[in-house]
Design a protein around this motif. Structure first.
Motif, PDB file in Angstrom:
ATOM      1  N   LEU A   1       0.808  -1.221   0.000  1.00 14.54           N
ATOM      2  CA  LEU A   1       0.000   0.000   0.000  1.00 14.54           C
ATOM      3  C   LEU A   1       0.841   1.270   0.000  1.00 14.54           C
ATOM      4  N   THR A   2       2.089   1.168  -0.389  1.00 13.93           N
ATOM      5  CA  THR A   2       2.919   2.379  -0.468  1.00 13.93           C
ATOM      6  C   THR A   2       2.326   3.391  -1.427  1.00 13.93           C
ATOM      7  N   CYS A   3       1.743   2.906  -2.521  1.00 15.70           N
ATOM      8  CA  CYS A   3       1.142   3.808  -3.510  1.00 15.70           C
ATOM      9  C   CYS A   3      -0.071   4.533  -2.954  1.00 15.70           C
ATOM     10  N   LYS A   4      -0.655   4.033  -1.867  1.00 14.08           N
ATOM     11  CA  LYS A   4      -1.812   4.673  -1.250  1.00 14.08           C
ATOM     12  C   LYS A   4      -1.429   5.457  -0.001  1.00 14.08           C
ATOM     13  N   LYS A   5      -0.114   5.729   0.130  1.00 12.13           N
ATOM     14  CA  LYS A   5       0.407   6.562   1.228  1.00 12.13           C
ATOM     15  C   LYS A   5       0.038   6.011   2.600  1.00 12.13           C
ATOM     16  N   ILE A   6       0.153   4.697   2.758  1.00 13.66           N
ATOM     17  CA  ILE A   6      -0.199   4.096   4.042  1.00 13.66           C
ATOM     18  C   ILE A   6       0.790   4.478   5.138  1.00 13.66           C
ATOM     19  N   ILE A   7       2.055   4.751   4.771  1.00 13.98           N
ATOM     20  CA  ILE A   7       3.059   5.099   5.793  1.00 13.98           C
ATOM     21  C   ILE A   7       2.752   6.454   6.434  1.00 13.98           C
ATOM     22  N   PRO A   8       2.509   7.540   5.666  1.00 16.60           N
ATOM     23  CA  PRO A   8       2.123   8.797   6.329  1.00 16.60           C
ATOM     24  C   PRO A   8       0.785   8.703   7.062  1.00 16.60           C
ATOM     25  N   LYS A   9      -0.142   7.892   6.547  1.00 21.91           N
ATOM     26  CA  LYS A   9      -1.416   7.715   7.252  1.00 21.91           C
ATOM     27  C   LYS A   9      -1.195   7.041   8.595  1.00 21.91           C
TER      28      LYS A   9
ATOM     29  N   TYR B   1      -4.936  12.585   2.707  1.00 20.00           N
ATOM     30  CA  TYR B   1      -6.120  11.828   2.299  1.00 20.00           C
ATOM     31  C   TYR B   1      -6.825  12.422   1.079  1.00 20.00           C
ATOM     32  N   ARG B   2      -6.562  13.687   0.761  1.00 19.65           N
ATOM     33  CA  ARG B   2      -7.311  14.338  -0.310  1.00 19.65           C
ATOM     34  C   ARG B   2      -6.692  14.013  -1.670  1.00 19.65           C
ATOM     35  N   ARG B   3      -6.910  12.832  -2.118  1.00 20.26           N
ATOM     36  CA  ARG B   3      -6.517  12.433  -3.456  1.00 20.26           C
ATOM     37  C   ARG B   3      -7.287  11.181  -3.827  1.00 20.26           C
ATOM     38  N   LYS B   4      -7.460  10.981  -5.126  1.00 13.97           N
ATOM     39  CA  LYS B   4      -8.214   9.839  -5.609  1.00 13.97           C
ATOM     40  C   LYS B   4      -7.237   8.726  -5.949  1.00 13.97           C
ATOM     41  N   TYR B   5      -7.432   7.564  -5.361  1.00 15.13           N
ATOM     42  CA  TYR B   5      -6.533   6.448  -5.559  1.00 15.13           C
ATOM     43  C   TYR B   5      -7.144   5.429  -6.511  1.00 15.13           C
ATOM     44  N   ASP B   6      -6.294   4.853  -7.352  1.00 16.91           N
ATOM     45  CA  ASP B   6      -6.726   3.760  -8.215  1.00 16.91           C
ATOM     46  C   ASP B   6      -6.686   2.460  -7.423  1.00 16.91           C
ATOM     47  N   ASP B   7      -7.589   1.534  -7.793  1.00 11.67           N
ATOM     48  CA  ASP B   7      -7.595   0.240  -7.127  1.00 11.67           C
ATOM     49  C   ASP B   7      -6.338  -0.542  -7.482  1.00 11.67           C
ATOM     50  N   LEU B   8      -5.908  -1.404  -6.562  1.00 10.52           N
ATOM     51  CA  LEU B   8      -4.754  -2.245  -6.831  1.00 10.52           C
ATOM     52  C   LEU B   8      -5.086  -3.260  -7.916  1.00 10.52           C
ATOM     53  N   GLU B   9      -4.056  -3.700  -8.632  1.00 12.33           N
ATOM     54  CA  GLU B   9      -4.271  -4.713  -9.648  1.00 12.33           C
ATOM     55  C   GLU B   9      -4.699  -6.021  -8.998  1.00 12.33           C
ATOM     56  N   PRO B  10      -5.650  -6.742  -9.620  1.00 14.61           N
ATOM     57  CA  PRO B  10      -6.055  -8.039  -9.065  1.00 14.61           C
ATOM     58  C   PRO B  10      -4.876  -9.003  -9.025  1.00 14.61           C
ATOM     59  N   PRO B  11      -4.881  -9.951  -8.086  1.00 16.74           N
ATOM     60  CA  PRO B  11      -3.762 -10.897  -7.979  1.00 16.74           C
ATOM     61  C   PRO B  11      -3.549 -11.698  -9.257  1.00 16.74           C
ATOM     62  N   GLU B  12      -4.643 -12.002 -10.016  1.00 19.00           N
ATOM     63  CA  GLU B  12      -4.495 -12.785 -11.242  1.00 19.00           C
ATOM     64  C   GLU B  12      -3.650 -12.051 -12.267  1.00 19.00           C
ATOM     65  N   CYS B  13      -3.850 -10.729 -12.371  1.00 18.17           N
ATOM     66  CA  CYS B  13      -3.087  -9.941 -13.339  1.00 18.17           C
ATOM     67  C   CYS B  13      -1.601  -9.972 -13.013  1.00 18.17           C
ATOM     68  N   LYS B  14      -1.276  -9.870 -11.744  1.00 18.15           N
ATOM     69  CA  LYS B  14       0.130  -9.891 -11.358  1.00 18.15           C
ATOM     70  C   LYS B  14       0.753 -11.246 -11.648  1.00 18.15           C
ATOM     71  N   ALA B  15      -0.035 -12.321 -11.438  1.00 17.89           N
ATOM     72  CA  ALA B  15       0.481 -13.660 -11.703  1.00 17.89           C
ATOM     73  C   ALA B  15       0.749 -13.849 -13.189  1.00 17.89           C
ATOM     74  N   GLU B  16      -0.174 -13.318 -14.033  1.00 18.29           N
ATOM     75  CA  GLU B  16       0.017 -13.430 -15.474  1.00 18.29           C
ATOM     76  C   GLU B  16       1.244 -12.645 -15.934  1.00 18.29           C
ATOM     77  N   GLU B  17       1.424 -11.436 -15.382  1.00 13.84           N
ATOM     78  CA  GLU B  17       2.588 -10.635 -15.751  1.00 13.84           C
ATOM     79  C   GLU B  17       3.881 -11.314 -15.340  1.00 13.84           C
ATOM     80  N   ALA B  18       3.858 -11.958 -14.175  1.00 15.64           N
ATOM     81  CA  ALA B  18       5.056 -12.664 -13.719  1.00 15.64           C
ATOM     82  C   ALA B  18       5.356 -13.844 -14.619  1.00 15.64           C
TER      83      ALA B  18
END
Length: 338
Positions: free
Chosen positions: A228-236, A298-315
């Motif tokens: 969740l680094t892309c969703k700024k979980i560390i500053p949250k 918090y004031r930003r629009k986040y994209d959903d994470l890629e589904p696990p299947e997509c990551k498996a296919e890319e790998a």
């Protein structure tokens, strides 16, 4: 304070109850009134910023995440409001502290749920980490117990993590109700730390429940931090930790100093009342800053994470043998076809 230096105490220094609001306001000099006005203005601005942020979240964030994010964002403005109320009406301090504590107990559970939602929900989280393990040797419970085994990430282990935060959100209001009942009967005094009073025992139970509730949040954060680094979980998470430390640890330290009279009385405020008064003023300024920083985080629009299947296919695609084009002929084994 002059009376203490001369060996004589002002009557208010030995008073068991804080003064009424009119007594406090009449005792303020010009700088004190100016400070009151500035802190009240900070509280008003913090609430306006939160309302504007809540409207933005309601319009831009999917409905499944709205309420959770609004709850987490509301922690700092609520503490600011309760602190300002306690500053203006000193005798309401016990009730304003209880209100802020109960609200933050719910926020702890909501923060855990927010991390799960950011991973796509419980089902997707279990699918992403189906072969993963939770590292339970983390703070605040077991940071020194490195020998503890890792727990496999399953629906059952996730249930226990959610139960760990939910128990605090449920039991904190129950203990608050018990404290108020005992207070009406004269058995509970907020600053009475003797073993004969109920306050010390209820505070110990609350401390244990707080540690148990913070543990699942730390375990989950360690697991999803990189995802969740892309969703700024560390500053949250840092903002959440700041609110926790300032609202609990800072308040406890100042209350102990006031109870031991290290913080001297200043008529019409006794040592305990002055300690609470200082805590409220500090919290207003600190939570005001955290409210402004939260708006940026918090004031930003986040994209959903890629589904696990997509990551498996890319790998899988990346592991295939690279194709090389030589003289118009495609070769998959790095050798040209004849």
């Amino acid at each position: 304070m002059e009376g203490e230096a001369n060996g004589t105490l002002h009557p208010s220094c030995s008073a068991s109850e804080p003064p009424y609001s009119q007594e406090l306001l009449q005792s303020l000099d010009l700088p004190g009134r100016f400070l009151f006005a500035i802190l009240t203005l900070m509280t008003l601005i913090a609430n306006l910023v939160f309302i504007e942020e809540a409207i933005y979240i309601y319009r831009k964030i999917p409905s499944s995440k709205r309420s959770i994010i609004i709850w987490v964002n509301a922690a700092a403005p609520v503490i600011t409001t309760t602190s300002c109320t306690g500053m203006w009406i000193p005798r309401s301090t016990m009730f304003t502290d209880f209100t802020a504590a109960v609200f933050f107990a719910i926020v702890i559970h909501k923060f855990l749920m927010m991390m799960i939602k950011d991973c796509g929900g419980q089902k997707l989280l279990l699918k992403r980490f189906e072969n993963g393990h939770f590292k339970i040797s983390t703070g605040p419970c077991c940071c020194c117990c490195l020998c503890l085994p890792h727990v496999r990430i399953t629906r059952r282990s996730l249930f226990w993590l959610k139960l760990g935060t939910l128990q605090f959100a449920f039991l904190r209001p129950v203990l608050m109700f018990l404290s108020i009942v005992l207070w009406t009967n004269g058995n509970y005094t907020l600053y009475n730390v003797s073993t004969k009073g109920a306050a010390i025992w209820i505070s110990c139970v609350v401390g244990v429940l707080t540690i148990i509730a913070l543990w699942p949040v730390a375990i989950m954060f360690q697991q999803v931090r990189s995802l969740l680094t892309c969703k700024k979980i560390i500053p949250k998470f840092a903002l959440y930790q700041f609110i926790l430390i300032l609202n609990h640890l800072q308040t406890s330290i100042i209350n102990i100093l006031a109870t031991q009279r290290i913080i001297p009385c200043a008529p019409p405020l006794s040592s305990s009342a002055r300690g609470a008064y200082m805590t409220q003023q500090l919290l207003i300024m600190e939570m005001f800053l955290i409210t402004l920083i939260s708006r940026v985080v918090y004031r930003r629009k986040y994209d959903d994470l890629e589904p696990p299947e997509c990551k498996a296919e890319e790998a899988g695609d990346s592991k295939q043998t690279p194709k090389i084009i030589m003289n118009g002929t495609v070769s998959e084994d790095e050798l040209p076809r004849v």
